[in-house]
Enzyme design. Sequence first.
Site, PDB file in Angstrom:
ATOM      1  N   ASN A  27      -6.240   5.471  17.109  1.00 28.31           N
ATOM      2  CA  ASN A  27      -5.688   5.938  18.208  1.00 28.31           C
ATOM      3  C   ASN A  27      -6.348   7.185  19.316  1.00 28.31           C
ATOM      4  OD1 ASN A  27      -3.570   3.793  18.197  1.00 28.31           O
ATOM      5  ND2 ASN A  27      -3.811   4.819  15.942  1.00 28.31           N
ATOM      6  N   ILE A  54      -6.003   8.175  13.127  1.00 29.12           N
ATOM      7  CA  ILE A  54      -6.298   8.995  13.631  1.00 29.12           C
ATOM      8  C   ILE A  54      -7.766   8.409  14.687  1.00 29.12           C
ATOM      9  CG2 ILE A  54      -8.200  11.145  14.253  1.00 29.12           C
ATOM     10  CD1 ILE A  54      -6.002  12.241  11.773  1.00 29.12           C
ATOM     11  N   GLY A  55      -8.730   7.368  13.662  1.00 30.23           N
ATOM     12  CA  GLY A  55      -9.833   7.018  14.027  1.00 30.23           C
ATOM     13  C   GLY A  55      -9.447   6.093  15.314  1.00 30.23           C
ATOM     14  N   ASN A  87       1.180  -1.477   0.316  1.00 28.23           N
ATOM     15  CA  ASN A  87       0.390   0.472   0.069  1.00 28.23           C
ATOM     16  C   ASN A  87       0.656   1.028   0.023  1.00 28.23           C
ATOM     17  OD1 ASN A  87      -1.887   2.439   0.569  1.00 28.23           O
ATOM     18  ND2 ASN A  87      -3.009   0.950   2.186  1.00 28.23           N
ATOM     19  N   ASP A 144       0.728  16.805  11.245  1.00 23.26           N
ATOM     20  CA  ASP A 144       0.499  15.133  11.644  1.00 23.26           C
ATOM     21  C   ASP A 144      -0.696  15.161  13.561  1.00 23.26           C
ATOM     22  OD1 ASP A 144       2.202  12.380  12.360  1.00 23.26           O
ATOM     23  OD2 ASP A 144       1.122  13.125  13.546  1.00 23.26           O
ATOM     24  N   MET A 145      -1.320  14.800  13.316  1.00 18.91           N
ATOM     25  CA  MET A 145      -2.292  14.499  14.482  1.00 18.91           C
ATOM     26  C   MET A 145      -1.590  14.843  16.040  1.00 18.91           C
ATOM     27  SD  MET A 145      -5.034  15.261  15.492  1.00 18.91           S
ATOM     28  CE  MET A 145      -6.426  16.016  14.185  1.00 18.91           C
ATOM     29  N   LYS A 166       3.188   0.987   3.400  1.00 23.32           N
ATOM     30  CA  LYS A 166       3.046  -0.154   4.567  1.00 23.32           C
ATOM     31  C   LYS A 166       2.899  -1.591   3.467  1.00 23.32           C
ATOM     32  CE  LYS A 166      -0.834   2.264   7.353  1.00 23.32           C
ATOM     33  NZ  LYS A 166      -2.005   2.365   6.971  1.00 23.32           N
ATOM     34  N   ARG A 177      -2.692  -1.636  -3.307  1.00 21.18           N
ATOM     35  CA  ARG A 177      -4.055  -0.607  -3.473  1.00 21.18           C
ATOM     36  C   ARG A 177      -3.561   0.498  -4.453  1.00 21.18           C
ATOM     37  NH1 ARG A 177      -4.728   3.515   1.473  1.00 21.18           N
ATOM     38  NH2 ARG A 177      -6.219   4.415   0.805  1.00 21.18           N
ATOM     39  N   ASN A 204      -3.890   9.978   7.383  1.00 24.51           N
ATOM     40  CA  ASN A 204      -3.636  11.464   6.839  1.00 24.51           C
ATOM     41  C   ASN A 204      -4.361  12.317   5.991  1.00 24.51           C
ATOM     42  OD1 ASN A 204      -0.924  11.408   7.456  1.00 24.51           O
ATOM     43  ND2 ASN A 204      -0.228   9.929   6.663  1.00 24.51           N
ATOM     44  N   GLY A 205      -5.414  10.683   5.030  1.00 25.32           N
ATOM     45  CA  GLY A 205      -6.281  11.348   4.497  1.00 25.32           C
ATOM     46  C   GLY A 205      -7.466  10.712   5.207  1.00 25.32           C
TER      47      GLY A 205
HETATM   48  P1  ADP Z   1      -2.388   7.370   5.901  1.00 28.17           P
HETATM   49  O1  ADP Z   1      -4.020   8.012   5.725  1.00 28.17           O
HETATM   50  O2  ADP Z   1      -1.300   7.562   5.510  1.00 28.17           O
HETATM   51  O3  ADP Z   1      -2.783   5.832   6.000  1.00 28.17           O
HETATM   52  P2  ADP Z   1      -3.009   7.271   9.403  1.00 28.17           P
HETATM   53  O4  ADP Z   1      -4.089   5.844   9.075  1.00 28.17           O
HETATM   54  O5  ADP Z   1      -1.826   5.732   9.215  1.00 28.17           O
HETATM   55  O6  ADP Z   1      -2.730   7.571   7.544  1.00 28.17           O
HETATM   56  O7  ADP Z   1      -3.258   7.768   9.965  1.00 28.17           O
HETATM   57  C1  ADP Z   1      -1.992   9.112  10.416  1.00 28.17           C
HETATM   58  C2  ADP Z   1      -2.842   9.885  11.201  1.00 28.17           C
HETATM   59  O8  ADP Z   1      -3.237   9.160  12.383  1.00 28.17           O
HETATM   60  C3  ADP Z   1      -1.995  10.846  11.714  1.00 28.17           C
HETATM   61  O9  ADP Z   1      -2.165  12.374  11.432  1.00 28.17           O
HETATM   62  C4  ADP Z   1      -0.899  10.674  13.307  1.00 28.17           C
HETATM   63  O10 ADP Z   1      -0.912  11.830  13.852  1.00 28.17           O
HETATM   64  C5  ADP Z   1      -2.793  10.139  13.514  1.00 28.17           C
HETATM   65  N1  ADP Z   1      -1.973   9.131  15.020  1.00 28.17           N
HETATM   66  C6  ADP Z   1      -1.500   7.941  14.803  1.00 28.17           C
HETATM   67  N2  ADP Z   1      -1.766   7.931  16.007  1.00 28.17           N
HETATM   68  C7  ADP Z   1      -1.921   8.609  16.599  1.00 28.17           C
HETATM   69  C8  ADP Z   1      -1.839   8.493  18.252  1.00 28.17           C
HETATM   70  N3  ADP Z   1      -1.587   7.799  18.963  1.00 28.17           N
HETATM   71  N4  ADP Z   1      -3.448   9.878  18.476  1.00 28.17           N
HETATM   72  C9  ADP Z   1      -3.047  10.904  17.648  1.00 28.17           C
HETATM   73  N5  ADP Z   1      -2.794  10.498  16.295  1.00 28.17           N
HETATM   74  C10 ADP Z   1      -2.777   9.104  16.092  1.00 28.17           C
END
Ligand code: ADP
Length: 406
Positions: free
Chosen positions: A338, A335-336, A7, A286-287, A14, A95, A215-216
């Site tokens: 974590n 984000i969802g 991906n 980055d969140m 990934k 993907r 991120n998206g």
């Molecule tokens: P992608 O769209 O690249 O697959 P991910 O699903 O990996 O992205 O999500 C990345 C986002 O998740 C980033 O904004 C990152 O800061 C956030 N994130 C990852 N771990 C945590 C955490 N423990 N607390 C808050 N945000 C998190």
Amino acid sequence: MKILVINCGSSSVKYQLIQMDGPEVLASGLVERIGEPEGAITHKKHPGQPDEWEIELTLRMDTHTAGLTKVVELLCDPKEGVISKASDIAAVGHRVLHGGEQLYKPSLVNEEVIKIIEDNIPLGPLHNPPNLQGILVAQKLFEGIPQVAIFDTAFHQTMPPEAFMYALPYDLYTDRKVRKYGFHGTSHKYVAAQTAKQLGKPLDELNAITVHLGNGSSMAAVKNGKCFDTTMGLTPLAGLVMGTRCGDVDPAIVSVAAEHYNLDFAQVDDLMNRQSGFKGVCGLNDMRDIHAAIAKGDKRAKLALNMFVHRIKLYLGGYYALLGRVDAVVFTAGIGENDSISRRLICSEMEHFGLEIDQERNDARSREARFISKDGSKTAILVIPTNEELEIANQTVEVLHAESLI
Ligand code: ADP
């Protein structure tokens, strides 16, 4: 049979190597910050098994090619590797973001498929190029092994015309296929199926709102197990406020921005895809960094978070209106899965919709699918770790069967 799932994102890759009997993940990992001065690879062998091996490497990787070459080295490592040679893999599942209206079904990669992915770069400027690069690199690294493309748009093909059409001159649709496609389909599909399992309901009776925040980010209104509407559009730029993407804006802003910065269309596109969203508002994308900045009193970071939450609430309300009955609201992705703070803010003051979050369950850290709503609340709230890789691997095997390759 072993399937490698790749991906390739804009700055990350990934990957998972999955033994399909089981199924069991043999190795998985994440290549991050490609193109930045300090990149990182986290590679795990046998997650959860007694002989687990994990390695974290910090190295500069200027391209996806450099990252994937290192991944293959780790997979074939003489001591800790899980395969001895590349040809131990039955197929590579990729993907892929966008195949337009021509191509959305899982497909064996050939010249024509590559051309369609290439032709659709304008619709997925952040993703189709790295997706394509992943395929081209894998073709070289895994010579002669079938490559399968799984499209992000597939799950959303069930949207009715009133959801996928734009109110523009009709020939933009007939001539140029300008319509809403929707993305993150593999994730929304997987999460909807897992939600039905968690609720003990047949999938075709499930009404849910799936909220993929990474991120998206995107949301989907799932009616009777199928996608009824989604937030992303012709491209993944539409909808929610994202890491570097603006999401929904007044379309008239395109010409205002072009005039203000003296940009052409491609440059405005870049501005909206790469310089906007959280990054545009507060300089951070980055969140985790946004929360750290808020803790230090950064008002712009707080504004970015508030805008993110506000937009999600707007769509939640809209999807409640479209679906009528909502069995579950489901959070997934980085984000969802974590970020308990975002989940709490999104669900706050939504009791009138039947959404009641349980603070303790929301704050508990876990990698498992779980309920975070209060017992007895009308709409269940769940966190379900997405598993796009397994979904892609399953669909890859289906293609191998359909093509009589196994
Ligand atoms: P992608 O769209 O690249 O697959 P991910 O699903 O990996 O992205 O999500 C990345 C986002 O998740 C980033 O904004 C990152 O800061 C956030 N994130 C990852 N771990 C945590 C955490 N423990 N607390 C808050 N945000 C998190």
